[in-house]
Design a protein around this motif. Structure first.
Motif, mmCIF file in Angstrom:
data_model
loop_
_atom_site.group_PDB
_atom_site.id
_atom_site.type_symbol
_atom_site.label_atom_id
_atom_site.label_comp_id
_atom_site.label_asym_id
_atom_site.label_seq_id
_atom_site.Cartn_x
_atom_site.Cartn_y
_atom_site.Cartn_z
ATOM 1 N N VAL A 105 47.911 152.737 0.699
ATOM 2 C CA VAL A 105 46.630 152.032 0.728
ATOM 3 C C VAL A 105 45.515 152.950 0.248
ATOM 4 O O VAL A 105 44.635 152.550 -0.523
ATOM 5 C CB VAL A 105 46.339 151.517 2.149
ATOM 6 N N LEU A 106 45.542 154.211 0.702
ATOM 7 C CA LEU A 106 44.519 155.176 0.308
ATOM 8 C C LEU A 106 44.463 155.334 -1.206
ATOM 9 O O LEU A 106 43.382 155.314 -1.809
ATOM 10 C CB LEU A 106 44.807 156.527 0.974
ATOM 11 N N HIS A 140 53.469 147.184 2.303
ATOM 12 C CA HIS A 140 54.135 148.186 3.147
ATOM 13 C C HIS A 140 53.195 148.765 4.200
ATOM 14 O O HIS A 140 53.655 149.367 5.172
ATOM 15 C CB HIS A 140 54.701 149.309 2.277
ATOM 16 N N ALA A 141 51.891 148.596 3.994
ATOM 17 C CA ALA A 141 50.869 149.040 4.956
ATOM 18 C C ALA A 141 51.022 150.502 5.348
ATOM 19 O O ALA A 141 50.830 150.876 6.499
ATOM 20 C CB ALA A 141 50.890 148.159 6.199
ATOM 21 N N LEU A 175 48.150 146.585 -7.580
ATOM 22 C CA LEU A 175 48.923 147.651 -6.932
ATOM 23 C C LEU A 175 48.588 147.747 -5.438
ATOM 24 O O LEU A 175 49.482 147.978 -4.611
ATOM 25 C CB LEU A 175 48.642 148.993 -7.622
ATOM 26 N N PHE A 176 47.323 147.562 -5.104
ATOM 27 C CA PHE A 176 46.901 147.572 -3.695
ATOM 28 C C PHE A 176 47.594 146.458 -2.920
ATOM 29 O O PHE A 176 48.069 146.664 -1.791
ATOM 30 C CB PHE A 176 45.380 147.423 -3.644
ATOM 31 N N TYR A 212 41.443 144.245 9.440
ATOM 32 C CA TYR A 212 42.760 143.903 8.903
ATOM 33 C C TYR A 212 43.649 145.146 8.809
ATOM 34 O O TYR A 212 44.828 145.107 9.202
ATOM 35 C CB TYR A 212 42.609 143.259 7.529
ATOM 36 N N LEU A 213 43.091 146.246 8.314
ATOM 37 C CA LEU A 213 43.878 147.477 8.226
ATOM 38 C C LEU A 213 44.262 147.979 9.614
ATOM 39 O O LEU A 213 45.387 148.462 9.820
ATOM 40 C CB LEU A 213 43.091 148.556 7.473
ATOM 41 N N VAL A 214 43.336 147.859 10.577
ATOM 42 C CA VAL A 214 43.656 148.271 11.951
ATOM 43 C C VAL A 214 44.775 147.397 12.517
ATOM 44 O O VAL A 214 45.681 147.887 13.205
ATOM 45 C CB VAL A 214 42.393 148.211 12.827
ATOM 46 N N SER A 215 44.742 146.105 12.217
ATOM 47 C CA SER A 215 45.797 145.206 12.703
ATOM 48 C C SER A 215 47.155 145.524 12.088
ATOM 49 O O SER A 215 48.190 145.161 12.647
ATOM 50 C CB SER A 215 45.430 143.749 12.400
ATOM 51 N N ARG A 216 47.141 146.214 10.941
ATOM 52 C CA ARG A 216 48.390 146.592 10.286
ATOM 53 C C ARG A 216 48.853 147.986 10.693
ATOM 54 O O ARG A 216 49.799 148.518 10.101
ATOM 55 C CB ARG A 216 48.229 146.533 8.766
ATOM 56 N N GLY A 217 48.188 148.599 11.668
ATOM 57 C CA GLY A 217 48.656 149.869 12.205
ATOM 58 C C GLY A 217 47.823 151.082 11.860
ATOM 59 O O GLY A 217 48.108 152.185 12.326
ATOM 60 N N LEU A 218 46.784 150.929 11.044
ATOM 61 C CA LEU A 218 45.917 152.045 10.722
ATOM 62 C C LEU A 218 44.826 152.166 11.780
ATOM 63 O O LEU A 218 44.600 151.247 12.557
ATOM 64 C CB LEU A 218 45.314 151.874 9.333
ATOM 65 N N THR A 219 44.116 153.279 11.813
ATOM 66 C CA THR A 219 43.030 153.491 12.764
ATOM 67 C C THR A 219 41.689 153.264 12.086
ATOM 68 O O THR A 219 41.598 153.193 10.849
ATOM 69 C CB THR A 219 43.067 154.914 13.333
#
Length: 425
Positions: A121-122, A115-116, A107-108, A52-59
């Motif tokens: 997120v971190l 905003h991804a 908050l997460f 899911y995080l990768v689909s939102r632009g993260l690696t």
């Protein structure tokens, strides 16, 4: 989170004896129910967070770092859980863990995922890692107070039954059923509701008095308790070894959450639903064997069970979890292999009974070190993925994890307790 609401008491002449016979202290029954619901909510995203995080632009590297920060916070909270339980009482520590989890989850979901952005997120997801160890391991301390010593490993088996029954077994199934209707983001909110319900069940339903007050004498200072927490591993080195064994116990598991979705879905060709079902099968086996190895440990010996069934067993099944699917491409055989890994993973259950006996006058601090190991596993597993993924790939990581399990088997043999037949061959 005080309440005047009441849950049914376990008062009949038959129910308490039946619960005692299977290792559940009757006064803590609602605690096990609440822990299960809490951990279901906490484990909902375990099988889909990285994709899911990768689909939102993260690696994948970003996701591994996020999981590592989460693990670092969990390690810190786990380390403090025992000492804080000594100072404040387990119930208060549980309540703090619940509140922290809910605050940072909201908050997460709002500042982080909406905003991804990687920093948001971190920070928000990472700090959520403070919540579950205080909640779960605060209850673990409470179990050591209420469970009879001769049934302690069995009670610990029920703790890990509830813990892994939620994270990730039933949590993954909630995700599998929820995502098609509510999407991944909506599923996070369902998880939040489950955590809230579970926390309420434990805090309202458990009325055992010893967990409501501090465990150290009123004349003992909180500073002294925290100092004991820092120095125990040096004063009682075997408690430090137990902490290392506990890190190795689940470090590969949390590393698997990062690498196995891509392995099974992209390389082997399973669908996301198939992978989530495979993940649930692994931990369905795990929760069943958590109970069995609690009973086995009380009879066969705590140390022997951890070293042979846990460490050596996981060494073999970790490699099988990679090579059997790769060689056969069979979904059925992959599920069977995963269930064998889940079974051997449960071989570490008696460690929760063994560790406090390594320092019987400092049981809270000993459990804090064990909880530090449990939280540290969430740092070490994804951290190893972050460090080695690009150089050795998935196959190299599986061999690294298998080697760690073998090391834990050797270390577990050193965890002897003088004059304790349960720990000796």
């Amino acid at each position: 989170m005080e309440s005047t609401a009441s849950f049914p008491e376990i008062q009949t002449s038959h129910s308490p004896s039946r619960l005692d016979a299977i290792g559940i202290p009757p006064v803590l029954l609602w605690g096990f129910v609440g822990l299960l619901l809490f951990m279901i909510g906490d484990g909902v995203e375990s099988g889909f967070l990285t994709p899911y995080l990768v689909s939102r632009g993260l690696t994948i590297g970003d996701a591994a770092t996020i999981s590592s920060v989460y693990g670092a916070m969990a390690a810190l909270a786990g380390w403090l859980s025992g000492a804080l339980s000594d100072v404040w009482g387990p119930r208060r520590v549980i309540k703090i863990g619940l509140v922290l989890w809910l605050i940072f989850q909201v908050l997460f979901l709002t500042l982080g995922l909406q905003h991804a952005t990687y920093p948001a997120v971190l920070m928000t997801y990472g700090l959520r890692g403070l919540g579950y160890p205080l909640f779960a391991f605060g209850f673990l301390v409470w179990i050591t107070l209420a469970a009879p010593k001769q049934r302690l490993a069995s009670a610990m088996g029920w703790f890990w039954f509830a813990f892994t029954g939620g994270l990730p077994t039933l949590g993954s199934q909630v995700a599998r059923l929820s995502i098609p209707y509510f999407g991944q983001y909506g599923t996070f909110w369902i998880a939040t509701a489950l955590v809230l319900i579970g926390g309420a069940a434990l805090l309202i339903g458990v009325r055992e008095p010893r967990g409501r007050s501090r465990l150290i004498a009123e004349t003992d200072s909180p500073f002294h308790a925290l100092l004991n927490l820092v120095t125990l591993a040096w004063r009682r080195p075997k408690t430090g070894i137990a902490c290392i064994v506990r890190v190795i116990n689940t470090a590969p598991e949390f590393g698997f959450f990062v690498i196995l979705p891509a392995f099974f879905q992209d390389r082997i060709g399973f669908t996301q639903a198939q992978f989530l079902t495979l993940l649930s099968a692994i931990f369905l086996s795990n929760i069943i064997w958590n109970l069995l190895f609690g009973l086995i440990g009380d009879r066969f010996g705590w140390r022997q069970t951890v070293a042979i069934c846990g460490g050596l067993g996981c060494t073999i099944t970790t490699l099988a979890l990679y090579y059997v699917p790769l060689a056969t491409k069979s979904y059925g055989l992959s599920v069977v292999t995963g269930m064998l890994y889940g079974a051997t993973l449960a071989g570490y259950v008696p460690l929760s009974a063994l560790a406090p006996m390594l320092a019987p006058e400092n049981r809270g601090e000993a459990l804090s070190l064990l909880s530090l190991g449990a939280g540290g596993a969430m740092l070490v597993g994804p951290g190893l993925v972050r460090i080695f993924y690009h150089s050795v790939g998935i196959v190299g990581l599986m061999w690294i994890f298998a080697g760690l399990y073998l090391l834990s088997s050797l270390l577990a043999w050193t965890l002897t307790i003088p004059n304790e037949p349960n720990s000796e061959i």
